[in-house]
Design an enzyme around this catalytic site. Sequence first.
Site, PDB file in Angstrom:
ATOM      1  N   ASP A  92       0.857  -1.184   0.000  1.00 35.89           N
ATOM      2  CA  ASP A  92       0.000   0.000   0.000  1.00 35.89           C
ATOM      3  C   ASP A  92       0.893   1.234   0.000  1.00 35.89           C
ATOM      4  O   ASP A  92       1.465   1.586   1.034  1.00 35.89           O
ATOM      5  CB  ASP A  92      -0.911   0.021   1.231  1.00 35.89           C
ATOM      6  CG  ASP A  92      -1.959  -1.086   1.249  1.00 35.89           C
ATOM      7  OD1 ASP A  92      -1.715  -2.158   0.651  1.00 35.89           O
ATOM      8  OD2 ASP A  92      -3.013  -0.884   1.875  1.00 35.89           O
ATOM      9  N   LYS A 155      -6.816   3.338  -3.120  1.00 36.86           N
ATOM     10  CA  LYS A 155      -7.200   3.324  -1.705  1.00 36.86           C
ATOM     11  C   LYS A 155      -7.432   4.753  -1.236  1.00 36.86           C
ATOM     12  O   LYS A 155      -6.650   5.648  -1.559  1.00 36.86           O
ATOM     13  CB  LYS A 155      -6.098   2.634  -0.900  1.00 36.86           C
ATOM     14  CG  LYS A 155      -6.268   2.668   0.616  1.00 36.86           C
ATOM     15  CD  LYS A 155      -5.100   1.928   1.278  1.00 36.86           C
ATOM     16  CE  LYS A 155      -5.082   2.120   2.789  1.00 36.86           C
ATOM     17  NZ  LYS A 155      -3.935   1.418   3.425  1.00 36.86           N
ATOM     18  N   LYS A 185     -10.126   0.222  -2.195  1.00 34.68           N
ATOM     19  CA  LYS A 185      -9.965   0.002  -0.760  1.00 34.68           C
ATOM     20  C   LYS A 185     -10.373   1.256   0.000  1.00 34.68           C
ATOM     21  O   LYS A 185      -9.804   2.333  -0.209  1.00 34.68           O
ATOM     22  CB  LYS A 185      -8.527  -0.372  -0.417  1.00 34.68           C
ATOM     23  CG  LYS A 185      -8.321  -0.637   1.082  1.00 34.68           C
ATOM     24  CD  LYS A 185      -6.928  -1.165   1.378  1.00 34.68           C
ATOM     25  CE  LYS A 185      -6.666  -1.263   2.877  1.00 34.68           C
ATOM     26  NZ  LYS A 185      -5.298  -1.765   3.186  1.00 34.68           N
TER      27      LYS A 185
END
Length: 221
Positions: A92, A155, A185
Site C-alpha cells: 500500500d 485506496k 480500498k
Amino acid sequence: MSGTTLTRAQVASMIDHTLLKPEASSQDVRALVDEAVELGVYAVCVSPSMLPLRAEGVTVATVVGFPSGKHHSLIKGAEARLAVDEGAREIDMVIDVGAAVAGDYNAVLADILTVREAIGFDPVLKVIIESAVLSDEAIVEVCRAAEKAGANFVKTSTGFHPAGGATTHAVALMAETVGGKLGIKASGGIRTAEDAVAMIEAGATRLGLSGSRAVLDGLQS
C-alpha cells in the site's frame, strides 16, 4: 443497517486488519495476526519494519512512503522491494499528495510506476490517494494514473491525515472512474458495521480496518 445484506464472513473476507501505530510492538503485531486468523479476515497490514512476519492463513500487506507520501520515488521503490523480499504480498503506497493537489499527474504516474517496476507485477499494489485532501477532479485523475501505472487497487486514505478518511462519495467516484478494472480500498475512520456496509455499497472491494472485531460484531453470522 442498509438494504444490502452482508454476512460477517463476507465482510471479513474483504478486510485488511491493520496496525500502523508508531508505538506498535512486535507483541502487538503478533496479537494482530492471532486476531486476524480468529476473525477470518483477508489480510494483515503492518509497518514495513515489522517484516518478515509469520502469518499463516492470512495475506501479509505493508505500507510504503507512509504516511506522508513525500519520500523520493526511488526510496519508495526500494522500501517496497525490500518488503516483498521479506514476505509482503501486498504493498500500500502513498502517492505524493502535493503533486496531486498541484495537478501534476505525470509526477503521480511516475511515482507509482517506480514502485510497480521495483516489485514486478506479482505483488498486489494499492495506491493511497488521500482522497479527503483532493478535489473530485484530482481523485479522478489520480485514479486514472494508478490504472495506467499498473496498480491493482486505489485506496482512499492513510487514516493519519487531519483532513479525514474514507467517504462514500470518494469511494463511489473512485469506483466509477476505474470501472471495475481496479479494486477499491476504503480506509480511515470506518468503525461500525454500518460504516463498512455503506463503503461496500458505494463500491469498496476491500476495507482497511484497525477495529475489525467491532465492525464484524455488528453483522449477522
